[in-house]
Design an enzyme around this catalytic site. Sequence first.
Site, PDB file in Angstrom:
ATOM      1  N   HIS A  63      66.467 -14.144  16.550  1.00 27.67           N
ATOM      2  CA  HIS A  63      65.823 -13.772  17.651  1.00 27.67           C
ATOM      3  C   HIS A  63      67.275 -13.097  18.599  1.00 27.67           C
ATOM      4  O   HIS A  63      68.121 -13.902  18.726  1.00 27.67           O
ATOM      5  CB  HIS A  63      65.126 -14.622  18.737  1.00 27.67           C
ATOM      6  CG  HIS A  63      64.687 -13.860  19.512  1.00 27.67           C
ATOM      7  ND1 HIS A  63      63.633 -13.209  19.971  1.00 27.67           N
ATOM      8  CD2 HIS A  63      65.105 -13.825  21.069  1.00 27.67           C
ATOM      9  CE1 HIS A  63      63.105 -12.598  20.847  1.00 27.67           C
ATOM     10  NE2 HIS A  63      64.087 -12.794  21.670  1.00 27.67           N
ATOM     11  N   GLY A 115      66.183 -12.520  31.108  1.00 27.08           N
ATOM     12  CA  GLY A 115      67.435 -12.231  31.659  1.00 27.08           C
ATOM     13  C   GLY A 115      68.627 -13.190  31.581  1.00 27.08           C
ATOM     14  O   GLY A 115      69.984 -12.922  31.422  1.00 27.08           O
ATOM     15  N   PHE A 116      68.168 -14.626  31.425  1.00 27.44           N
ATOM     16  CA  PHE A 116      69.057 -15.749  31.334  1.00 27.44           C
ATOM     17  C   PHE A 116      68.541 -16.680  30.257  1.00 27.44           C
ATOM     18  O   PHE A 116      67.291 -17.025  30.477  1.00 27.44           O
ATOM     19  CB  PHE A 116      69.560 -16.260  32.356  1.00 27.44           C
ATOM     20  CG  PHE A 116      70.121 -15.130  33.572  1.00 27.44           C
ATOM     21  CD1 PHE A 116      71.552 -14.972  33.433  1.00 27.44           C
ATOM     22  CD2 PHE A 116      69.304 -14.530  34.447  1.00 27.44           C
ATOM     23  CE1 PHE A 116      72.248 -14.083  34.296  1.00 27.44           C
ATOM     24  CE2 PHE A 116      70.012 -13.651  35.330  1.00 27.44           C
ATOM     25  CZ  PHE A 116      71.297 -13.385  35.232  1.00 27.44           C
ATOM     26  N   GLY A 117      69.368 -17.379  29.623  1.00 21.90           N
ATOM     27  CA  GLY A 117      68.897 -18.579  28.682  1.00 21.90           C
ATOM     28  C   GLY A 117      68.939 -19.932  29.499  1.00 21.90           C
ATOM     29  O   GLY A 117      69.725 -19.851  30.757  1.00 21.90           O
ATOM     30  N   GLY A 118      68.456 -20.946  28.942  1.00 30.71           N
ATOM     31  CA  GLY A 118      68.254 -22.200  29.716  1.00 30.71           C
ATOM     32  C   GLY A 118      67.600 -22.357  30.640  1.00 30.71           C
ATOM     33  O   GLY A 118      67.678 -23.346  31.416  1.00 30.71           O
ATOM     34  N   MET A 169      70.194  -6.757  26.394  1.00 28.31           N
ATOM     35  CA  MET A 169      69.797  -6.765  27.859  1.00 28.31           C
ATOM     36  C   MET A 169      70.907  -5.694  28.189  1.00 28.31           C
ATOM     37  O   MET A 169      71.977  -5.601  27.863  1.00 28.31           O
ATOM     38  CB  MET A 169      70.464  -8.073  28.551  1.00 28.31           C
ATOM     39  CG  MET A 169      69.302  -9.112  28.168  1.00 28.31           C
ATOM     40  SD  MET A 169      69.782 -10.505  29.149  1.00 28.31           S
ATOM     41  CE  MET A 169      68.932 -11.856  28.143  1.00 28.31           C
ATOM     42  N   SER A 197      67.000 -17.977  19.189  1.00 30.21           N
ATOM     43  CA  SER A 197      67.477 -16.985  19.833  1.00 30.21           C
ATOM     44  C   SER A 197      68.936 -17.457  20.105  1.00 30.21           C
ATOM     45  O   SER A 197      69.726 -18.325  20.608  1.00 30.21           O
ATOM     46  CB  SER A 197      67.242 -16.749  21.450  1.00 30.21           C
ATOM     47  OG  SER A 197      67.930 -16.097  22.270  1.00 30.21           O
ATOM     48  N   ASP A 254      68.533 -10.864  21.653  1.00 30.92           N
ATOM     49  CA  ASP A 254      68.223 -10.388  22.951  1.00 30.92           C
ATOM     50  C   ASP A 254      69.209  -9.451  23.279  1.00 30.92           C
ATOM     51  O   ASP A 254      70.299  -9.416  23.363  1.00 30.92           O
ATOM     52  CB  ASP A 254      68.431 -11.560  23.825  1.00 30.92           C
ATOM     53  CG  ASP A 254      67.002 -12.590  23.779  1.00 30.92           C
ATOM     54  OD1 ASP A 254      65.988 -12.058  23.888  1.00 30.92           O
ATOM     55  OD2 ASP A 254      67.266 -13.685  23.840  1.00 30.92           O
ATOM     56  N   GLY A 314      66.004 -21.347  22.039  1.00 24.33           N
ATOM     57  CA  GLY A 314      67.515 -21.054  22.388  1.00 24.33           C
ATOM     58  C   GLY A 314      68.447 -22.026  22.473  1.00 24.33           C
ATOM     59  O   GLY A 314      69.065 -22.628  21.578  1.00 24.33           O
ATOM     60  N   SER A 315      68.366 -22.458  23.749  1.00 21.26           N
ATOM     61  CA  SER A 315      69.483 -23.763  24.176  1.00 21.26           C
ATOM     62  C   SER A 315      69.150 -24.783  23.532  1.00 21.26           C
ATOM     63  O   SER A 315      69.806 -25.689  23.168  1.00 21.26           O
ATOM     64  CB  SER A 315      69.298 -23.885  25.521  1.00 21.26           C
ATOM     65  OG  SER A 315      68.245 -24.034  26.192  1.00 21.26           O
ATOM     66  N   MET A 368      56.523 -13.901  27.728  1.00 16.22           N
ATOM     67  CA  MET A 368      57.747 -14.131  28.273  1.00 16.22           C
ATOM     68  C   MET A 368      57.279 -15.698  28.919  1.00 16.22           C
ATOM     69  O   MET A 368      56.550 -15.520  29.936  1.00 16.22           O
ATOM     70  CB  MET A 368      58.521 -13.498  28.995  1.00 16.22           C
ATOM     71  CG  MET A 368      59.244 -12.261  28.420  1.00 16.22           C
ATOM     72  SD  MET A 368      60.608 -12.927  27.196  1.00 16.22           S
ATOM     73  CE  MET A 368      61.519 -13.745  28.086  1.00 16.22           C
ATOM     74  N   HIS A 371      64.856  -8.085  20.379  1.00 12.01           N
ATOM     75  CA  HIS A 371      64.197  -8.010  21.803  1.00 12.01           C
ATOM     76  C   HIS A 371      64.946  -7.248  22.666  1.00 12.01           C
ATOM     77  O   HIS A 371      65.942  -7.244  23.227  1.00 12.01           O
ATOM     78  CB  HIS A 371      63.954  -9.302  22.255  1.00 12.01           C
ATOM     79  CG  HIS A 371      63.285  -9.499  23.418  1.00 12.01           C
ATOM     80  ND1 HIS A 371      63.355 -10.748  24.273  1.00 12.01           N
ATOM     81  CD2 HIS A 371      62.520  -8.766  24.240  1.00 12.01           C
ATOM     82  CE1 HIS A 371      62.574 -10.556  25.409  1.00 12.01           C
ATOM     83  NE2 HIS A 371      62.069  -9.315  25.385  1.00 12.01           N
ATOM     84  N   MET A 405      65.595  -5.673  26.180  1.00  5.04           N
ATOM     85  CA  MET A 405      65.144  -5.950  27.521  1.00  5.04           C
ATOM     86  C   MET A 405      66.108  -4.669  28.274  1.00  5.04           C
ATOM     87  O   MET A 405      66.933  -5.090  28.651  1.00  5.04           O
ATOM     88  CB  MET A 405      65.730  -7.506  28.080  1.00  5.04           C
ATOM     89  CG  MET A 405      64.519  -8.372  27.544  1.00  5.04           C
ATOM     90  SD  MET A 405      65.040 -10.113  27.976  1.00  5.04           S
ATOM     91  CE  MET A 405      65.891 -10.474  26.565  1.00  5.04           C
TER      92      MET A 405
END
Length: 223
Positions: free
Chosen positions: A32, A143-146, A36, A7, A34, A198-199, A138, A65, A67
């Site tokens: 990926h 809404g947020f990574g990490g 939003m 991501s 995202d 992701g991270s 999910m 994706h 969102m």
Amino acid sequence: MIVLSPSILTADFGNLQEEVEKAVRGGCDWLHLDIMDGHFVPNITIGPMIVKALRRYAAIPFDVHLMVENPDGLLKLYADAGADIVTVHQEASGCRHLHRTIQHIKELGLKAGCAVNPGTPVELLEPVLMDLDMVLIMTVNPGFGGQSFIPSTLHKIARLRAMAEKWKPDLLIQVDGGINAATCESVIQAGANVLVVGSAIFDGVDPEGNVRKYKALLERRED
């Protein structure tokens, strides 16, 4: 085969082309993306122009994706931008007619996915399961990574895998949120076969090396 789909949400957006090229050189299977809208989730990320721009630097499937509250009006935009797979959310207000949205995605020549948030039962997808190519569970709130992995989502993955064995054996089960070296084995054992990382990939140090590390980990497991 377990699919690795990094991501870009936590990538360096000031050097996004380079970040994507590093992930591709590392051997990732998909990318990926995202999307939003600031309504379905509080964050705002990228639009179809960025997806189209990145398409030139990655000849791998783009896993988009959405969102967003109202995905139907955006589907053709992302198809034209280079999406290969589009996933919408069961909870989005614009997905009241989920079957129709899924059919629209397929009419555009794309694979269709549906995502469910941590608080949404996977059983709600049973009526459309045979029409889907992929379900995204999910494993954090979107809404947020990490964010940290939510352990209770493992039960949902297992329930969905049991449903798929009955209704759609070739269903792809994707997981997104807190997926790293410590959690990937448990989600695979529960039934996931597409990992969004992701991270743990885009850590600001070595995206290419991180992709290679995860690919080697997954290949050893498959052997």
